[in-house]
Design a protein around this motif. Structure first.
Motif, mmCIF file in Angstrom:
data_model
loop_
_atom_site.group_PDB
_atom_site.id
_atom_site.type_symbol
_atom_site.label_atom_id
_atom_site.label_comp_id
_atom_site.label_asym_id
_atom_site.label_seq_id
_atom_site.Cartn_x
_atom_site.Cartn_y
_atom_site.Cartn_z
ATOM 1 N N LYS A 1 9.005 -2.391 14.582
ATOM 2 C CA LYS A 1 8.029 -2.025 13.825
ATOM 3 C C LYS A 1 7.502 -0.736 14.560
ATOM 4 O O LYS A 1 7.407 -0.622 15.508
ATOM 5 C CB LYS A 1 7.014 -2.970 13.503
ATOM 6 N N ILE A 2 6.946 0.002 13.591
ATOM 7 C CA ILE A 2 6.195 1.288 14.064
ATOM 8 C C ILE A 2 4.917 1.240 13.411
ATOM 9 O O ILE A 2 4.724 0.834 12.300
ATOM 10 C CB ILE A 2 6.934 2.634 13.558
ATOM 11 N N GLY A 3 3.703 1.364 14.208
ATOM 12 C CA GLY A 3 2.486 1.161 13.681
ATOM 13 C C GLY A 3 1.714 2.463 13.803
ATOM 14 O O GLY A 3 1.995 3.373 14.593
ATOM 15 N N LEU A 4 0.659 2.523 13.052
ATOM 16 C CA LEU A 4 -0.420 3.666 13.326
ATOM 17 C C LEU A 4 0.135 4.910 13.088
ATOM 18 O O LEU A 4 -0.079 6.068 13.690
ATOM 19 C CB LEU A 4 -1.029 3.565 14.663
ATOM 20 N N THR A 5 0.960 5.106 11.989
ATOM 21 C CA THR A 5 1.770 6.570 11.853
ATOM 22 C C THR A 5 1.143 6.876 10.842
ATOM 23 O O THR A 5 1.451 8.301 10.453
ATOM 24 C CB THR A 5 3.173 6.185 11.246
ATOM 25 N N SER A 6 0.000 6.613 9.745
ATOM 26 C CA SER A 6 -0.541 7.146 8.788
ATOM 27 C C SER A 6 -2.022 7.567 9.202
ATOM 28 O O SER A 6 -2.514 6.707 9.885
ATOM 29 C CB SER A 6 -0.403 6.467 7.539
ATOM 30 N N LYS A 7 -2.604 8.531 8.448
ATOM 31 C CA LYS A 7 -3.974 8.730 8.805
ATOM 32 C C LYS A 7 -4.820 7.538 8.329
ATOM 33 O O LYS A 7 -5.893 7.309 8.850
ATOM 34 C CB LYS A 7 -4.142 10.028 8.203
ATOM 35 N N ALA A 8 -4.260 6.784 7.329
ATOM 36 C CA ALA A 8 -5.253 5.852 6.630
ATOM 37 C C ALA A 8 -5.104 4.825 7.702
ATOM 38 O O ALA A 8 -6.249 4.164 8.032
ATOM 39 C CB ALA A 8 -4.430 5.012 5.542
ATOM 40 N N MET A 9 -4.225 4.529 8.411
ATOM 41 C CA MET A 9 -4.300 3.262 9.496
ATOM 42 C C MET A 9 -5.046 4.032 10.630
ATOM 43 O O MET A 9 -5.529 3.343 11.495
ATOM 44 C CB MET A 9 -2.823 2.989 9.827
ATOM 45 N N ILE B 1 16.756 8.662 -3.841
ATOM 46 C CA ILE B 1 15.397 8.876 -4.027
ATOM 47 C C ILE B 1 14.647 9.707 -3.113
ATOM 48 O O ILE B 1 14.883 9.772 -1.967
ATOM 49 C CB ILE B 1 14.744 7.154 -4.072
ATOM 50 N N ASP B 2 13.374 10.402 -3.684
ATOM 51 C CA ASP B 2 12.755 10.974 -2.645
ATOM 52 C C ASP B 2 11.854 10.062 -2.153
ATOM 53 O O ASP B 2 10.599 9.577 -2.610
ATOM 54 C CB ASP B 2 11.953 12.249 -3.419
ATOM 55 N N LEU B 3 11.978 9.771 -0.953
ATOM 56 C CA LEU B 3 11.229 8.594 0.098
ATOM 57 C C LEU B 3 9.862 9.111 0.068
ATOM 58 O O LEU B 3 8.805 8.409 0.084
ATOM 59 C CB LEU B 3 11.899 8.400 1.253
ATOM 60 N N ARG B 4 9.575 10.441 0.161
ATOM 61 C CA ARG B 4 8.071 11.019 0.264
ATOM 62 C C ARG B 4 7.304 10.418 -0.509
ATOM 63 O O ARG B 4 6.171 10.204 -0.571
ATOM 64 C CB ARG B 4 7.963 12.294 0.635
ATOM 65 N N TRP B 5 7.737 10.342 -2.102
ATOM 66 C CA TRP B 5 7.116 9.981 -3.230
ATOM 67 C C TRP B 5 7.286 8.694 -3.597
ATOM 68 O O TRP B 5 6.493 8.377 -4.913
ATOM 69 C CB TRP B 5 7.700 10.904 -4.344
ATOM 70 N N VAL B 6 7.809 7.806 -2.774
ATOM 71 C CA VAL B 6 7.590 6.257 -3.144
ATOM 72 C C VAL B 6 6.185 5.932 -3.006
ATOM 73 O O VAL B 6 5.422 6.143 -2.124
ATOM 74 C CB VAL B 6 8.184 5.456 -2.083
ATOM 75 N N ALA B 7 5.549 5.280 -3.902
ATOM 76 C CA ALA B 7 4.300 4.836 -3.961
ATOM 77 C C ALA B 7 4.022 3.225 -4.408
ATOM 78 O O ALA B 7 5.146 2.780 -4.684
ATOM 79 C CB ALA B 7 3.544 5.597 -5.288
ATOM 80 N N ALA B 8 3.013 2.811 -3.935
ATOM 81 C CA ALA B 8 2.609 1.498 -4.177
ATOM 82 C C ALA B 8 1.351 0.924 -4.422
ATOM 83 O O ALA B 8 0.358 1.930 -4.132
ATOM 84 C CB ALA B 8 3.056 0.576 -2.669
ATOM 85 N N ILE B 9 0.988 0.113 -5.464
ATOM 86 C CA ILE B 9 -0.172 -0.590 -5.689
ATOM 87 C C ILE B 9 -0.264 -1.973 -5.068
ATOM 88 O O ILE B 9 0.550 -2.784 -5.422
ATOM 89 C CB ILE B 9 -0.414 -0.576 -7.318
ATOM 90 N N LEU B 10 -1.291 -2.084 -4.257
ATOM 91 C CA LEU B 10 -1.424 -3.197 -3.627
ATOM 92 C C LEU B 10 -2.445 -4.260 -4.222
ATOM 93 O O LEU B 10 -3.689 -3.724 -4.432
ATOM 94 C CB LEU B 10 -1.818 -3.131 -2.259
ATOM 95 N N TYR B 11 -2.387 -5.346 -4.632
ATOM 96 C CA TYR B 11 -3.090 -6.288 -5.267
ATOM 97 C C TYR B 11 -3.548 -7.518 -4.458
ATOM 98 O O TYR B 11 -2.558 -8.093 -3.811
ATOM 99 C CB TYR B 11 -2.636 -6.842 -6.740
ATOM 100 N N LYS B 12 -4.904 -7.862 -4.748
ATOM 101 C CA LYS B 12 -5.200 -9.378 -4.006
ATOM 102 C C LYS B 12 -5.802 -9.958 -5.159
ATOM 103 O O LYS B 12 -6.924 -9.598 -5.624
ATOM 104 C CB LYS B 12 -5.910 -9.223 -2.853
ATOM 105 N N ALA C 1 4.479 9.367 1.797
ATOM 106 C CA ALA C 1 4.470 10.679 2.612
ATOM 107 C C ALA C 1 3.403 10.608 3.586
ATOM 108 O O ALA C 1 3.374 11.432 4.376
ATOM 109 C CB ALA C 1 4.339 11.887 1.660
ATOM 110 N N GLY C 2 2.299 9.692 3.431
ATOM 111 C CA GLY C 2 1.235 9.454 4.063
ATOM 112 C C GLY C 2 1.619 9.001 5.580
ATOM 113 O O GLY C 2 0.929 9.194 6.641
#
Length: 261
Positions: free
Chosen positions: A61-69, A177-188, A199-200
């Motif tokens: 696993k790779i972690g802390l790769t995005s600005k969000a994280m 597929i253009d992997l940069r534009w894969v998006a996700a919506i996360l629900y709880k 892309a993040g």
């Protein structure tokens, strides 16, 4: 650098913390001189202890790769950890919440390799060529070290906070597929908590994979065919509790769900 006896004591302490579900006190508070190199020594010995107990390496696993994280953790550089085969869970699984400490959920893409990737000069094209499928995944973060005040040194020693991963959705070949534009919506519990675009993760989710191949090369290690590589989250971590249902919608790549009991 810490001496070998101290490294051994820390690794054994973390093995026990994983068994008892009781986080240990922050390492950098007890060993302020501890370095990133020390933390990877701890992680490697922890891995050896786990393998000696019958666990089998399945990937990284790779972690802390995005600005969000990075913003969420206050840590500004990526890290990596080990995925064992017993950490990979099926879509729709029921997860025992108390098997983990402070569990949180992240939205990621996982790369299943069909060829080895070797550094120190691996590139984005090497990753795309070596990848058989990319598949949506949820990472369940775990904590074997107390969380408040953690640094990159604590996180690496804690196997980059890897607990488990849920794999689901529709596997795709990277050329389709253009992997940069894969998006996700996360629900709880039917409420949208996070959204993000792949892309993040370092501007391309495959970038973390070649970063990892180059990072482990000086230690004589490579990413191997058959391994699954979690490329890093493109949302902030989401806290979960017993009774919560998690659902992630990746659009054309399908959905993943799990429930915590």
């Amino acid at each position: 650098m810490l001496d070998e006896n101290t490294i051994t004591a820390i690794a054994d302490e973390l093995v026990d913390a994983g068994r008892t579900r009781t986080p240990v006190k922050r390492l950098t508070a007890r060993y302020p001189e501890m370095t990133v190199e020390d933390s990877y020594r701890v992680q490697n010995l922890w891995r050896q202890r786990c393998e000696a107990n019958g666990r089998t390496l399945a990937g990284r696993k790779i972690g802390l790769t995005s600005k969000a994280m990075q913003y969420a953790t206050g840590i500004s550089e990526p890290d990596y950890g080990i995925i064992f085969d017993d950490m990979i869970l099926d879509n729709g699984t029921t997860v025992q919440w108390d098997q983990y400490t402070h569990p949180r959920i992240e939205v990621e893409l996982a790369f299943l390799l069909k060829e080895d990737i070797s550094g120190p000069s691996a590139t984005l094209f090497d990753v795309l060529r070596a990848t058989e499928y990319v598949v949506p995944a949820l990472e369940i973060l775990d904590s074997r070290i107390e969380m408040e005040g953690r640094t990159i040194v604590d996180t690496i020693s804690d196997n980059a906070a890897m607990g488990a991963m849920v794999v689901g959705g529709n596997p795709v070949r990277p050329a389709d597929i253009d992997l940069r534009w894969v998006a996700a919506i996360l629900y709880k519990n039917q409420t949208v908590e996070e959204t993000g675009v792949a892309a993040g993760v370092l501007n391309h989710p495959a970038a973390g994979v070649y970063w990892l191949a180059n990072k482990i090369a000086p230690h004589g290690d490579t990413l191997k065919a058959g391994e699954i590589i979690l490329a890093g989250s493109f949302t902030r971590p989401m806290w979960v509790h017993a009774g919560d249902t998690v659902f992630a919608d990746y659009g054309k790549l399908g959905t993943i769900t799990c429930r915590f009991e």
